[in-house]
Design a protein around this motif. Structure first.
Motif, short mmCIF file in Angstrom:
data_model
loop_
_atom_site.label_atom_id
_atom_site.label_comp_id
_atom_site.label_asym_id
_atom_site.label_seq_id
_atom_site.Cartn_x
_atom_site.Cartn_y
_atom_site.Cartn_z
N THR A 75 46.83 36.62 25.59
CA THR A 75 48.25 35.86 26.85
C THR A 75 47.61 35.06 27.53
O THR A 75 46.92 35.60 28.40
CB THR A 75 48.34 37.03 27.42
OG1 THR A 75 49.85 38.23 26.53
CG2 THR A 75 49.89 36.98 28.32
N PRO A 76 47.77 33.67 27.54
CA PRO A 76 47.98 32.64 28.81
C PRO A 76 48.39 32.96 29.52
O PRO A 76 49.26 33.64 30.01
CB PRO A 76 48.09 30.98 27.90
CG PRO A 76 49.00 31.82 26.89
CD PRO A 76 48.96 33.04 26.22
N ALA A 184 38.81 16.05 35.04
CA ALA A 184 39.89 17.02 35.45
C ALA A 184 40.88 17.71 34.11
O ALA A 184 41.90 18.58 34.18
CB ALA A 184 40.80 15.57 36.08
N ASP A 185 41.29 17.23 32.63
CA ASP A 185 41.62 17.20 31.46
C ASP A 185 40.94 19.07 31.49
O ASP A 185 41.78 19.83 31.08
CB ASP A 185 41.75 16.77 30.25
CG ASP A 185 42.39 15.35 31.00
OD1 ASP A 185 43.37 15.38 31.97
OD2 ASP A 185 42.69 14.77 30.48
N LYS A 186 39.28 18.68 31.18
CA LYS A 186 39.28 19.88 30.52
C LYS A 186 38.90 21.55 31.90
O LYS A 186 39.85 22.27 31.23
CB LYS A 186 37.64 19.92 30.95
CG LYS A 186 36.63 20.88 29.94
CD LYS A 186 35.69 20.42 29.91
CE LYS A 186 33.99 22.12 30.04
NZ LYS A 186 32.64 21.25 29.14
N ALA A 187 39.20 20.86 33.26
CA ALA A 187 39.97 21.91 34.23
C ALA A 187 40.43 22.00 34.06
O ALA A 187 41.14 24.12 33.80
CB ALA A 187 39.17 20.92 35.52
N THR A 192 44.53 27.51 32.00
CA THR A 192 45.08 28.30 30.67
C THR A 192 44.83 29.46 30.18
O THR A 192 45.54 29.81 28.91
CB THR A 192 46.08 27.38 30.56
OG1 THR A 192 45.29 26.69 28.94
CG2 THR A 192 46.99 26.74 30.78
N THR A 193 43.69 29.24 29.59
CA THR A 193 42.95 30.09 29.51
C THR A 193 42.68 31.23 29.87
O THR A 193 42.36 31.87 31.08
CB THR A 193 41.21 29.61 28.96
OG1 THR A 193 40.97 28.59 27.94
CG2 THR A 193 40.04 30.91 28.33
N SER A 198 40.11 39.91 32.44
CA SER A 198 41.10 41.21 31.90
C SER A 198 41.42 41.70 30.94
O SER A 198 42.45 42.09 30.46
CB SER A 198 42.17 39.51 32.78
OG SER A 198 42.93 39.22 32.03
N SER A 199 41.11 40.85 29.86
CA SER A 199 41.54 41.25 27.99
C SER A 199 40.79 42.82 28.46
O SER A 199 40.57 43.50 26.94
CB SER A 199 40.44 40.20 27.04
OG SER A 199 38.98 40.73 27.92
N LYS A 200 39.65 43.71 29.00
CA LYS A 200 39.80 44.57 28.66
C LYS A 200 39.95 45.75 29.84
O LYS A 200 40.26 45.73 31.39
CB LYS A 200 37.95 44.81 29.06
CG LYS A 200 37.14 44.73 28.37
CD LYS A 200 35.19 44.24 28.46
CE LYS A 200 34.31 43.93 27.65
NZ LYS A 200 33.49 44.08 28.06
N THR A 201 40.73 46.29 28.95
CA THR A 201 41.79 46.98 29.91
C THR A 201 41.71 48.82 29.53
O THR A 201 40.53 49.16 28.45
CB THR A 201 43.26 47.04 29.67
OG1 THR A 201 43.75 47.56 28.43
CG2 THR A 201 44.18 45.66 29.43
#
Length: 205
Positions: A75-76, A184-187, A192-193, A198-201
């Protein structure tokens, strides 16, 4: 019977075997020993069952704590796109034309431009750094982070009394130029990553 063996009186000796006290003592000791062994065995069984249960519960808890949630990692984070953000650009430096030049560059990068001009007295020649990004409280985790990708060294501020969703870029005396577009585009893509933490719950174990 008569003579010297004659029995006199009204009491007679009772004929019974002698008491066997030694046998009673042995039986008592044996009984105590048996009871002790039974009690010790019962305690051992209780410890085995309760101890095993605690270890199993601890192991299951540890497994649940580190279990990754596939749905969370997929989930982004949702942030507005530059085209959805209106930016007012104000110049708080003595350098003329800086607000328009910066606004034009932001427009090329997809942002919508609102007001362009000199900063108010609150900020005029009072911003020592590269700039200040100012918006309503609701913009703290939405519009401001997106605008910050274009000027990473700018200070972020929110105003609870401010309405709407427009944000300001107040250019300070330490401003040289916007962040390079590639950087700036990379940041911006990084916003959105999803956060790996938060992926460990903890699952409902």
């Amino acid at each position: 019977m008569g003579g010297q063996y004659r029995i006199t009186g009204d009491k007679y000796p009772r004929m019974r075997p002698p008491r066997r006290r030694g046998r009673l003592v042995v039986v008592g000791i044996a009984s105590v020993a048996v009871l002790g062994v039974v009690g010790w065995g019962t305690l051992q069984l209780i410890d085995v069952f309760t101890g095993g249960g605690r270890k199993a519960a601890a192991s299951a808890k540890a497994g649940c704590a580190t279990k990754a949630s596939p749905s969370a990692s997929a989930t982004p984070r949702v942030v507005p796109k530059p085209a959805q953000i209106t930016v007012n650009v104000f110049n708080a430096t003595p350098r003329a034309g800086l607000a328009k030049q910066t606004a034009d560059e932001l427009k090329k990068r997809g942002f919508r431009i609102g007001e362009v001009g000199n900063a108010s007295k609150e900020f005029d020649k009072k911003v020592a750094g590269a700039g200040v990004l100012l918006g309503p409280t609701s913009s703290l985790n939405t519009s401001l982070p997106v605008l910050a990708t274009q000027l990473g060294t700018a200070e972020r501020r929110t105003d609870a009394a401010r309405k709407g969703d427009t944000v300001d870029l107040v250019i300070g005396t330490g401003f040289k130029q916007l962040t390079a577009k590639a950087e700036a585009d990379k940041a911006l893509a990084g916003l959105t990553t999803p956060d790996p933490a938060s992926s460990k719950t903890k699952s409902g174990c």
